[in-house]
Design an enzyme around this catalytic site. Structure first.
Site, mmCIF file in Angstrom:
data_model
loop_
_atom_site.group_PDB
_atom_site.id
_atom_site.type_symbol
_atom_site.label_atom_id
_atom_site.label_comp_id
_atom_site.label_asym_id
_atom_site.label_seq_id
_atom_site.Cartn_x
_atom_site.Cartn_y
_atom_site.Cartn_z
ATOM 1 N N SER A 55 51.999 37.962 42.857
ATOM 2 C CA SER A 55 50.648 37.879 42.285
ATOM 3 C C SER A 55 49.929 39.210 42.156
ATOM 4 O O SER A 55 48.833 39.259 41.589
ATOM 5 C CB SER A 55 49.785 36.913 43.103
ATOM 6 O OG SER A 55 50.086 35.584 42.769
ATOM 7 N N LYS A 64 48.803 40.152 38.658
ATOM 8 C CA LYS A 64 47.521 39.767 38.063
ATOM 9 C C LYS A 64 46.635 40.986 37.808
ATOM 10 O O LYS A 64 45.746 40.944 36.950
ATOM 11 C CB LYS A 64 46.806 38.757 38.948
ATOM 12 C CG LYS A 64 47.482 37.382 39.000
ATOM 13 C CD LYS A 64 46.673 36.404 39.830
ATOM 14 C CE LYS A 64 47.297 35.011 39.811
ATOM 15 N NZ LYS A 64 48.529 34.917 40.611
ATOM 16 N N SER A 73 43.406 34.198 43.176
ATOM 17 C CA SER A 73 44.794 34.272 42.710
ATOM 18 C C SER A 73 45.138 33.056 41.856
ATOM 19 O O SER A 73 46.147 32.366 42.086
ATOM 20 C CB SER A 73 45.772 34.397 43.876
ATOM 21 O OG SER A 73 46.995 34.955 43.442
#
Length: 466
Positions: free
Chosen positions: A57, A60, A291
């Site tokens: 993640s 991102k 997230s």
């Protein structure tokens, strides 16, 4: 001068001596680490920085930067309802924040203007996106849970349905589903004791169908309170068809035709009502702090649609991200492997060196980008609020970063703060092949990754505040 010399020696020594905190990690784990000052005049750690790792993640941050550069702060998703002759067209754009009540308001606006009767059909237009709703490399065994909800043009309620499962004294279980979710959940799960679960190694299992049907089986340890469940909608189009049918009935509207998914493009359509999502900064704030995978992947497809002027997909979206960062930020990710924008795919690969470039650009252009305030702060906000390695001094409140984890990967990318609370260093932590020996006792132990992170983040802060 003496401090700088010591730092240079310390950095150089990593090519010869192991970085001590890595000793906390189990045998077989491999790591890529970078810690350097924001002005790049001092490098504290550089270990395996040019090797490819799953970013999870932390990806991102890349998606957020591309979205800021390409879409701008004024970007909103729009869901529009049109009248087309005797038909009604609802055009979806992939808004990851669209709720049932928003869709109901669109139909309510139609009713207010044209009355209860729809002489034709209701068409749900999903032409904004094309291709797979799930990226290559998403593990099959998590497709039923909400953090892997499909990234679709027709998105409603975050493509997620909530339910609960209860254990029972007779050894069975029961499931509760709120009535407004048009899904079916059956359970054959057995209620077992903790010792019984250990003896049989039986666990709760979930299987799904394309008709939004869910089957629970296996075992669940007896509990006093229900276990919350969040099911990823397997077929968003069917789900929204059923929700729309329910809303038409709630509003006491009469439709002669069908409610169906169909791409439409007619110059004779008349706009009746439009719902707009929150603006891009709000979307990114949620995406980074919580997230949120759905926001990241729908934004990725939107970038593909905007950049290439065609229906968005994972393929053109990830390529758009690369081209946007190269042309607008001078960051070359052409050798990186990007399969989605959320980092959920196990096929994603990038280097800590590339992630460091992204972080430097974000910092250098923070006045225009304003992304730092959307990143979690250690021990205080977002996904870092309860992270075990960040909940105490000196780490709490002294790091701004984005975390990322996949099976066997534990990552972090962000900034160390100086004594005034301002970013002073940039760091990247990529750890993969992390498979610790399972603790078979009831005695609590501190996980190896937590021990490593505590030591590493203390070094980051010491470097930032010296």
């Amino acid at each position: 001068m003496r401090i700088l010399t010591a730092l240079i020696f310390f950095s150089f020594s990593f090519s010869v001596f192991a970085y001590t905190p890595l000793n906390y990690l189990p045998k077989g784990s491999v790591s890529s680490l970078i810690v350097e000052s924001l002005d790049s005049s001092e490098e504290f750690i550089s270990l395996n920085s040019d090797r490819f790792y799953p970013p999870a993640s932390t990806l991102k941050l890349v998606t957020a930067l591309a979205a800021k550069l390409e879409l701008g702060n004024d970007f909103h998703y729009s869901t529009s309802l049109y009248k087309s002759g005797s038909d009604v067209v609802i055009s979806f754009s992939g808004d990851p924040t669209l709720k049932r009540e928003h869709l109901k308001q669109l139909l309510r606006d139609y009713k207010k203007k044209y009355g209860n009767q729809i002489d034709g059909s209701i068409f749900l237009d999903n032409s904004a996106f094309t291709g797979y709703d799930r990226a290559v490399g998403w593990p099959w065994d998590i497709l039923g849970v909400c953090y892997s909800a499909p990234a679709s043009a027709i998105t409603l309620d975050e493509n997620c349905a909530q339910a609960s499962i209860y254990t029972q004294d007779d050894g069975h279980t029961r499931v509760y589903i709120p009535a407004h979710y048009p899904i079916t959940v059956n359970t054959e799960t057995s209620t077992v004791s903790r010792s019984g679960q250990k003896a049989t190694q039986c666990s709760l299992e979930l299987t799904t169908t394309p008709d939004n049907e869910y089957q629970l089986s296996g075992c669940l340890i007896e509990r006093k309170k229900p276990l919350p469940l969040k099911f990823a909608i397997q077929n968003p189009e069917l789900y929204v068809q059923n929700v729309t049918s329910d809303l038409v009935a709630e509003l006491k509207m009469d439709i002669k035709g069908q409610i169906t998914v169909k791409s439409t493009s007619s110059s004779k359509m008349t706009l009746v009502s439009k719902h707009r999502s929150p603006s891009l900064p709000s979307l990114l704030n949620t995406m980074l702090k919580e997230s949120d995978n759905l926001i990241a992947d729908n934004l990725t497809k939107t970038l593909g649609a905007t950049f290439f002027v065609q229906a968005g997909s994972f393929n053109n979206g990830t390529e758009a991200i690369k081209q946007i960062l190269l042309s607008k930020a001078g960051i070359d990710l052409q050798s990186a492997k990007l399969t989605d924008g959320s980092g959920l795919s196990r096929n994603n690969r990038m280097t800590a060196e590339s992630m460091t470039q992204v972080l430097h650009y974000i910092w250098e252009n923070e006045k225009e980008l304003n992304l730092l305030q959307s990143m979690p702060k250690s021990g205080l906000s977002g996904t870092l609020r309860y992270r075990k390695s960040m909940r105490k001094a000196p780490i709490e409140g002294n790091i701004i970063a984005k975390s990322g984890s996949l099976y066997g990967s534990y990552n972090m990318a962000g900034f160390g703060l100086d004594k005034a609370g301002q970013p002073n260093s940039v760091f990247v932590q990529f750890v993969r092949d992390y498979y610790p020996v399972k603790n078979n006792t009831d005695t609590p132990v501190i996980a190896p990754i937590t021990q490593f992170e505590k030591a590493f983040y203390k070094d980051v802060i010491k470097f930032s505040q010296q």
